[in-house]
Structure formats: C-alpha cells, structure tokens
Design a protein around this motif. Structure first.
Motif, PDB file in Angstrom:
ATOM      1  N   GLY A 189       0.461  -1.922   0.362  1.00  0.00           N
ATOM      2  CA  GLY A 189       0.343  -0.227  -0.156  1.00  0.00           C
ATOM      3  C   GLY A 189       1.171   1.630   0.455  1.00  0.00           C
ATOM      4  N   PHE A 190       1.888   0.993   0.829  1.00  0.00           N
ATOM      5  CA  PHE A 190       2.688   3.130   0.777  1.00  0.00           C
ATOM      6  C   PHE A 190       3.709   2.798  -0.496  1.00  0.00           C
ATOM      7  N   SER A 191       4.438   1.876  -1.340  1.00  0.00           N
ATOM      8  CA  SER A 191       5.482   1.489  -1.979  1.00  0.00           C
ATOM      9  C   SER A 191       4.843   2.376  -3.251  1.00  0.00           C
ATOM     10  N   PRO A 192       3.724   1.944  -3.879  1.00  0.00           N
ATOM     11  CA  PRO A 192       2.790   2.288  -4.975  1.00  0.00           C
ATOM     12  C   PRO A 192       2.792   4.007  -5.761  1.00  0.00           C
ATOM     13  N   ALA A 193       2.824   5.100  -4.304  1.00  0.00           N
ATOM     14  CA  ALA A 193       2.387   6.711  -4.252  1.00  0.00           C
ATOM     15  C   ALA A 193       4.582   6.985  -4.495  1.00  0.00           C
ATOM     16  N   LEU A 194       5.246   5.764  -4.160  1.00  0.00           N
ATOM     17  CA  LEU A 194       6.629   6.948  -4.601  1.00  0.00           C
ATOM     18  C   LEU A 194       6.879   6.041  -5.204  1.00  0.00           C
ATOM     19  N   ALA A 195       6.671   4.949  -5.815  1.00  0.00           N
ATOM     20  CA  ALA A 195       7.547   4.128  -7.352  1.00  0.00           C
ATOM     21  C   ALA A 195       8.737   3.736  -6.549  1.00  0.00           C
ATOM     22  N   GLU A 196       8.663   3.314  -5.261  1.00  0.00           N
ATOM     23  CA  GLU A 196       9.790   3.050  -4.482  1.00  0.00           C
ATOM     24  C   GLU A 196      10.324   1.394  -4.586  1.00  0.00           C
ATOM     25  N   SER A 197      10.977   1.090  -5.045  1.00  0.00           N
ATOM     26  CA  SER A 197      12.216   0.232  -5.793  1.00  0.00           C
ATOM     27  C   SER A 197      11.523  -0.987  -5.492  1.00  0.00           C
ATOM     28  N   GLY A 198      11.716  -1.140  -4.405  1.00  0.00           N
ATOM     29  CA  GLY A 198      11.765  -2.727  -3.541  1.00  0.00           C
ATOM     30  C   GLY A 198      10.483  -3.334  -3.216  1.00  0.00           C
ATOM     31  N   GLN A 199       9.359  -2.248  -3.500  1.00  0.00           N
ATOM     32  CA  GLN A 199       8.320  -2.286  -3.101  1.00  0.00           C
ATOM     33  C   GLN A 199       7.923  -2.972  -1.693  1.00  0.00           C
ATOM     34  N   GLN A 200       8.218  -2.602  -0.768  1.00  0.00           N
ATOM     35  CA  GLN A 200       8.180  -3.328   0.658  1.00  0.00           C
ATOM     36  C   GLN A 200       8.000  -2.208   1.549  1.00  0.00           C
ATOM     37  N   LEU A 656      -6.502   0.516  -8.462  1.00  0.00           N
ATOM     38  CA  LEU A 656      -7.117  -0.608  -7.181  1.00  0.00           C
ATOM     39  C   LEU A 656      -8.793  -0.041  -7.179  1.00  0.00           C
ATOM     40  N   VAL A 657      -9.417   0.578  -8.490  1.00  0.00           N
ATOM     41  CA  VAL A 657     -10.494   0.900  -7.908  1.00  0.00           C
ATOM     42  C   VAL A 657     -11.433   0.354  -8.354  1.00  0.00           C
ATOM     43  N   SER A 658     -11.511  -0.778  -9.749  1.00  0.00           N
ATOM     44  CA  SER A 658     -12.732  -2.222  -8.783  1.00  0.00           C
ATOM     45  C   SER A 658     -12.936  -2.652  -7.560  1.00  0.00           C
ATOM     46  N   TYR A 659     -12.000  -2.416  -6.779  1.00  0.00           N
ATOM     47  CA  TYR A 659     -11.776  -2.761  -5.516  1.00  0.00           C
ATOM     48  C   TYR A 659     -11.993  -2.402  -4.109  1.00  0.00           C
ATOM     49  N   LEU A 786      -2.368  -6.277  -7.216  1.00  0.00           N
ATOM     50  CA  LEU A 786      -0.424  -6.068  -5.898  1.00  0.00           C
ATOM     51  C   LEU A 786       0.580  -5.756  -5.840  1.00  0.00           C
ATOM     52  N   ALA A 787       1.393  -4.959  -5.802  1.00  0.00           N
ATOM     53  CA  ALA A 787       2.826  -4.987  -6.647  1.00  0.00           C
ATOM     54  C   ALA A 787       3.148  -6.369  -6.202  1.00  0.00           C
ATOM     55  N   LYS A 788       3.136  -6.651  -4.878  1.00  0.00           N
ATOM     56  CA  LYS A 788       3.716  -8.034  -4.198  1.00  0.00           C
ATOM     57  C   LYS A 788       2.366  -8.923  -3.407  1.00  0.00           C
TER      58      LYS A 788
END
Length: 804
Positions: A189-200, A656-659, A786-788
């Motif tokens: 939930g946190f990482s996509p907003a910033l495109a944080e590479s590790g997605q953790q 995530l609109v559909s969710y 979700l990314a991961k």
C-alpha cells in the motif's frame, strides 16, 4: 554408506557417527576423532607453548538488517573470539549477542554434517547418509525429469535472505520465491505512491536522520529488538530532544524506551491513520502548496468510473517527458489543462464537467471519502481516546520535522495491511514528508532501509546463457500451495518452509503432494524433515577459498573471508552451484572460483558508488571499504523526483478502483476484528513478535541464547486467571486449523484479550506441535492486483487457550 535416523547433532539427534575415527578421515577434520562431533569442537583446547592463532574477517547474517562485519580469532582451528571489525566510520562497529554466540552456534549440535537421503515418510526426518555425488546426481536427474515432464516453471526455489546463492534459481529455470507473501503487506500500500523500488515500504530517509526530527510516530515496530544495532540512532534522537511516541498493542521493549507509549487495538492501524488524516484535513493542517506541486492531488478523476483524466497522445506530449499527461483545473485560465503545461496553477479542490462527464480532483474525492472516518469512529476502533488522536495529528503535522515509522511485524501481517500502508503514505504526503531539503522528515520502514535502500551498491552480474532465467509464477496462482501454482519440485533454503506460509497443516499436506523436495541448510531446521535430499551448507564463517562472497550494503563493500575451513562435510553455496551447473550442462558458463566471481563483480560494476574499488583494496582493508560519494545521511526523492507514472507522488491508485481502494478505505481484519462471531469459540487474538534473541527461526538452536528463552505464550494475568491458569502451566493453543502446546507466562506487557508468542520457534522446542498450525492463511482477493501479491495474515488469528 552409513545409516541413521536424523541429521540433528550428527546423523542421529544426540550423537554423531559410531565410527568417529573413520569419519575424521572422511570429513577431513584435522586431528583427533573428538573433533568430528560438535561437542569436540567446543572442548577445552590442549595447552601449547605457542598456540596457532590467526585473525580473519567476515560478515554476519543480515536478516536482522544489521550487516555487522566481524573480526574473528581462530586458535588451534577453533573460533574462540568474535568482535566488531574496524570500519572507516566507528558508528558501524557493531555486534550483538547473536553475533557473539556464533562461537557456540557455528558448532551447534543441530549442524547438518553430511548429505542425507530420506528413507522414511516425508516429514518424519528419517534419513541415511549419502555421498555428495549421489546427492547431486539424484537432484540433477530430478531437475531434468521435471523440465521434460512439467516444464521448468514446475520448479520452485525458496531462497532465503541469508543464503549466499547467486546462480541456482537461474540454473534451475524455475519460479523464485513464488507468491511468498511475507514482509510485503504495508509495502503493497505504501510503495506504489512513491514507486519505491523494493515495494516493501522502505523509508524515505535513513534511520540516522531521526535525530533531526522533533516528532517520531513509531507504529507497531519493536526496532530495539528487531534491529538491535540501530538502537544507537533511536537513543541519539531521544538525546537530541525528539519525542518518540510508540503506538503498539503491547508494552514492547521499544515502547518502554520511548518518550510515550500509546496502546492500540491490534489490526486497526488503518483506522489510526485515517482518523489522523481526517483531523488534518478538517483543521487545514496539510501542506497545500506541496500537494499542488508534488502530488497527484490536483488530478481530475471521472466520477462515473474512477479513471484519471488524461490528454490523448499528441505531438507535443513528448516534450513534457510524459505520455498521456494527467489533466488538472488551471486556476489562472479557468480551464482543464495538462498538468505539466507551463504556468499552470492547479486547483487542489475543484469539480468540472468535461465532454458531459463529471470530474473532481483527487483531493476533493479524498475529502469526501474521509467524511466517514471521524475522530469518534477512529477512537472506537483503535481504542485511542479522541483527544489523543487529535493531539497526535497536531504533533505530527505542526511540530515537525516528523517521522512516521512502521515495521515488518505487527500491522504488516494482517489481511488489511495494504490499506494501512496506503493510509500511511497518504498521511505522510499531506504534511510534505517526502523529497524535502529539511532534515528529519520521512516515513516508512526504517529497519529495511538500513539494509537495502541506503548505502547499497550494485555489482556486475556474471553472464549466464540466455536460457538460464527464472520463470514467472503462474498467472492464476495466489499462493504457492494452490492448485494453479503448478509446482512439483521444491528447493528450499534456510528454514524457509516454515516461514513463508500460515496454516502449517495445509503446508504439510501440500509438501506431501510434491514430487521432490531439496533442502539446503546449515542447521536441522523444521524444513529439513520434509526433504528428499538434504545438502549441508557452510556457515558464513566457513569457506573453501580465502575469498568468499561480497556484498555492498550499509554504505560499504563487505567481504566474506575464510575464518574456518568447512566443518564436517558441508560445502559452500558457490560449490553447490558449480557442481549443479556441471550436471545441468552449464559448467563451462560458471566462474572457476569464488575469487574470480568477486573480482568480476567489482571490476565490471557500472555503479558509481562501487567504481574503482578493487578486491585487493577490500582484502587490505580487512574486508570493509566505504562506497564512493556516500552522504552522511541518505535521503530519497531529492529534488522531488519520483519514478511514478506521473512523476509525482501518486496517492490515487487507479488500478484498485474495482476493489474500492483507489483511496484508502477502511477494511477490517479478516479474523481478529471486534464482533466476529468466531470470538465466541476463540476469544483470544494471537500474534507473533520478534525477539532480540533470534532472527526469525535462526538461532533457535543456539544454546548460549536459548538459556535465556523458553518458548511460551504470553498472556495478561486477567486472561490466565479467567482460565484457571498460572505462569508455568503447560497449555494448548488451538483453533479450527490446529494446535500447539507450550508453557504460558503472565505479563502485564500484553493487553487483555491477546496471546503473544515469539515467531519462528522450532517444533522440537515446543511441548508439542508447530506454532504455525493455528495461523491464518486467508487470501485477500485484492492481493492479485497488488505489486507483491497477497500478504499472509499471520497475526490476523483467533485462538483459545486451555490447560494441556
């Protein structure tokens, strides 16, 4: 070939080979037969007028995120002293009790001492000793058979953080860590907003920056036990006047050392963040200019379907550097324009009609969505008083610089963890936490950033043939154990089997259905019992060459050197990889030695932080060389640069609109929520916690450490008394999924209604059963988007406890 029942403590649980003298020759140990047993290695050394003594250097296991580098004294072939190595910066000279305990743990009675083949039922841990050639030939034949029969994607490789494996996943061509589901919940939930590479969910600044913050909200992170060497920076912050407020369901060690502890109902972290967001919006405490310039808050969203308004690709789109630019309402021209157009003054809050469709800005939709999340609502769910929630929001927004910290336990392992992560990044964005030039602002998981994000260099990758690449996980699969995963062959490392799934009984059933299982491990972890073939691996202190593995973490190049020769019949990860490569037809594609690989990785790196660092320099510097041009305190997103689709902080998740989660929307835990009828049978909420004594399941067999901890479920005295229990009683912890037995301990540190146990305890140290027998493994349908992937809700578990 010798026969035996298990690999623990040798080929049986309490003894090594009956013919120790013969084994001494077989395993190549210098000297007496007593040295073939783990007890022999720790026996008092014979007196010598001039003992043979030398010093060598290596890094320690890094799953605790600390990356300590150690100075090891070896006397008469035995490791007798472990100290922190010398670093260019003294702040990095660290070691904890786990590192020191390696004097014993390296020689643990649970070391796997020879290759083994299963002879009994899978899961029973019954083996016979075999040769390395037989073990590797058998595995290679099974790999080729699986390739031909089911395809490479039918092989799954469960790597472990502390493995020194480089090539095996690609050589096997199978799935690597398929649908793992751990340490990803908040990051999803946190990482996509910033495109944080590790997605953790890695933090935006280094933990050393805490001393520059005035307010630190530490939510569900027991960092003083999880990542012990960072405790220095925690106390540096306190000494500098930072107010550290730990929000945690239980009075953990970090809560005890914080400026203030605020208890919260476990699993309600999203409600905490959403309540604070509502306060900040209502009070106008958000950073309006920051939101306009650096975020997606001004972007226009179609009300009918939730899609973001984009301009069609036109000839001048390339000039902006962005395809399909996002559209905003320009306050200057009072029209809908491209966000990146020159001179735009985007409206933060606006409604517009475009081509007959109603649109509103992300910020407008946010304010609408937040109306349901009043302070009173958040207070009822979290158990935190309304006035305290307002105070927290005030401190966080108006008494900065501020830090928002979370970890990989606690709220991370809940069904709703991604909602918590999304709400957290939204909260931090509202107050302008990211990309600022002001020290002390930041948010994320600080224990993770210490390891991976800051001070991490990239080495060159040794080229393998193009066909040597990992396979993607099956598209329809959400759990490696489901019918759609297609997995037939499992290669597991370092106890991964127990750590990567809830509901152990389901995992055991899945393991019985597999065609073949290889376990590559140092110690006889619970995973070993499920293997068809067991491969004994060297510890990080052992190497068959002077030069071993190399890392670039914690701002330095860190080298593994030979401290000890391989113990017993263990082999290095690299040796195993080379031998497997030969058998799979890729022997000529591999480096001839670990030293050749290490030189290649350094000399061919294109990373400016590594450029010019040579292996000779690293060896001369006792295995530690600082990376080039490292800042004193590292911070991400400088100059407001983000690798998101818009180039801004994208807090609106269109995918995530559909969710119903384009903006963070409250979702209760799957099982551990108030009002669940299941509580009538299972009224206690069970969670797992980290301990200073262990790193997940590692060190469970370290006797120097285990003398300080006996497995026990920790409960509030009120709950014990209600069940007629007292500390020290043996209890059964159970639910519909299964049960386990251990002692119980009364402690006021655990809030009523909860049952806490240290994660990773091996079943052999329990009275009976595996703690994962009861844990929740429900799959959130949103996980596939979700990314991961989906998170495993280990802590989203209800149980009951009774006297055994």
């Amino acid at each position: 070939m010798s026969t035996a029942n298990s690999s623990r403590g040798g080929l049986t649980r309490r003894s090594f080979l009956k013919t120790a003298g013969a084994a001494a020759g077989a395993v190549g140990l210098a000297g007496a037969a007593s040295m073939t047993s783990t007890s022999g290695w720790l026996a008092p050394a014979q007196a010598h007028a001039e003992p043979e003594e030398r010093v060598a250097y290596t890094f320690h296991y890094r799953h605790c995120q600390c990356n300590c580098h150690l100075k090891c004294t070896v006397r008469d072939g035995r490791m007798v002293l472990i100290e922190p190595n010398d670093w260019p910066n003294k702040r990095n000279e660290t070691v904890c009790l786990k590192g020191i305990s390696e004097i014993q743990h390296t020689y643990s009675a649970d070391r796997i001492q020879a290759p083994l083949k299963r002879v009994g039922e899978r899961g029973k841990g019954e083996f016979v000793q075999i040769t390395w050639d037989e073990a590797l030939d058998t595995i290679a034949d099974k790999v080729k058979e699986t390739w031909e029969k089911d395809g490479p994607q039918a092989i799954a490789f469960q790597t472990a953080v502390d493995s020194l494996t480089t090539f095996l996943p690609k050589l096997l061509k199978g799935q690597e860590k398929p649908r793992r589901g751990i340490d990803i919940g908040l990051g999803n939930g946190f990482s996509p907003a910033l495109a944080e590479s590790g997605q953790q969910g890695a933090s935006s600044n280094e933990v050393t920056d805490w001393k520059n913050a005035k307010t630190i909200l530490n939510v569900g992170c027991n960092m003083l036990e999880t990542c012990m060497v960072t405790s220095k920076y925690f106390f540096d912050a306190k000494d500098a006047g930072s107010e550290i407020i730990t929000i945690d369901p239980n009075f953990c060690t970090t809560a005890a050392k914080s400026s203030r502890w605020i208890p919260i109902v476990a699993g309600t972290d999203p409600a905490l963040y959403l309540g604070m967001v509502s306060v900040i919006l209502e009070k106008g405490w958000y950073n309006e200019s920051y939101l306009k310039v650096n975020t997606s808050m001004p972007f226009l969203v179609k009300r009918s379907d939730g899609s973001l308004l984009r301009r069609d690709i036109v000839s001048d789109a390339a000039q902006t550097g962005t395809e399909n630019p996002f559209m905003v309402w320009d306050e200057g021209t009072e029209s809908v324009v491209e966000y990146l157009a020159n001179g735009v003054s985007p409206a933060l809050e606006h409604e517009a009609v475009v081509d007959g469709e109603a649109y509103a800005t992300v910020f407008s939709l946010l304010k609408e969505n937040q109306r349901q999340y009043t302070v009173a609502w958040a207070s009822e769910l979290t158990g935190i008083a309304e006035e305290t929630l307002v105070e927290l929001a005030d401190k966080y927004a108006n008494h900065g610089p501020s830090i928002l910290s979370f970890g990989f336990g606690g709220g991370e392992k809940f069904y709703n963890a991604d909602v918590a992560g999304h709400a957290a990044v939204l909260l931090a964005t509202l107050v302008g936490s990211f990309g600022t030039d002001v020290p002390g602002w930041g948010a994320g998981a600080y224990v993770n950033s210490y390891q991976k994000i800051f001070g991490a260099g990239k080495f060159a990758s040794w080229p393998l043939p193009s066909e040597c690449k990992t396979a993607k996980a099956a598209k329809g699969s959400v759990d490696c154990r489901d019918d759609k995963s297609g997995i037939k062959f499992l290669w597991a490392q370092n106890g991964a089997f127990q750590q990567v799934a809830g509901n152990q009984n389901r995992t055991d059933e899945w393991a019985r259905s597999l065609d073949f299982i290889v376990v590559q491990d140092i110690w006889h972890t619970p995973t070993v019992d499920w293997a068809d073939i067991v491969l004994p691996v060297c510890s990080h202190f052992e190497c068959d060459e002077e030069i071993g593995f190399v890392r670039a973490l914690r701002g330095h190049v860190l080298l593994q050197q030979r401290v000890l020769d391989p113990l017993f019949e263990s082999k290095t990860d690299f040796w195993i990889e080379r031998e497997m490569a030969k058998r799979l037809g890729y022997g000529d594609s591999m480096p001839a030695s670990q030293e050749e690989l290490t030189r290649f990785q350094l000399e061919n790196s294109t990373d400016k932080a590594v450029a010019g660092i040579t292996l000779d320099e690293v060896v001369a510097s006792k295995g530690v060389v600082a990376l080039r041009n490292q800042p004193e305190i590292a911070r991400s997103y400088s100059g407001q640069t983000y690798k998101t689709k818009s180039g801004k902080i994208d807090v609106y998740y269109e995918d995530l609109v559909s969710y119903g989660q384009a903006l963070p929307t409250w979702e209760a835990p799957h099982e551990a929520y108030a009002g669940n009828v299941l509580r009538e049978r299972y009224p206690l909420h069970m969670t797992q916690r980290r301990s200073r004594y262990f790193v997940h399941q590692n060190f469970m067999d370290a006797t120097w450490i285990r003398q300080h901890y006996d497995p026990a479920v920790e409960m509030n005295p009120i709950d014990l008394a209600a069940r007629g229990l007292v500390s020290g009683d043996t209890v059964e912890v159970f639910n519909d999924r299964g049960s386990f037995k251990c002692e119980c301990v009364a402690t006021e540190a655990v809030c009523p209604g909860m049952a806490i146990i240290v994660e990773g305890v091996w079943p052999k140290f329990m009275v009976e059963g595996n703690l994962q027998n009861v844990t929740n493994d429900a799959v959130n349908p949103r996980g596939k988007a979700l990314a991961k992937g989906r998170v495993i809700p280990f802590n989203d578990t209800l149980v009951e406890v009774k006297k055994a």
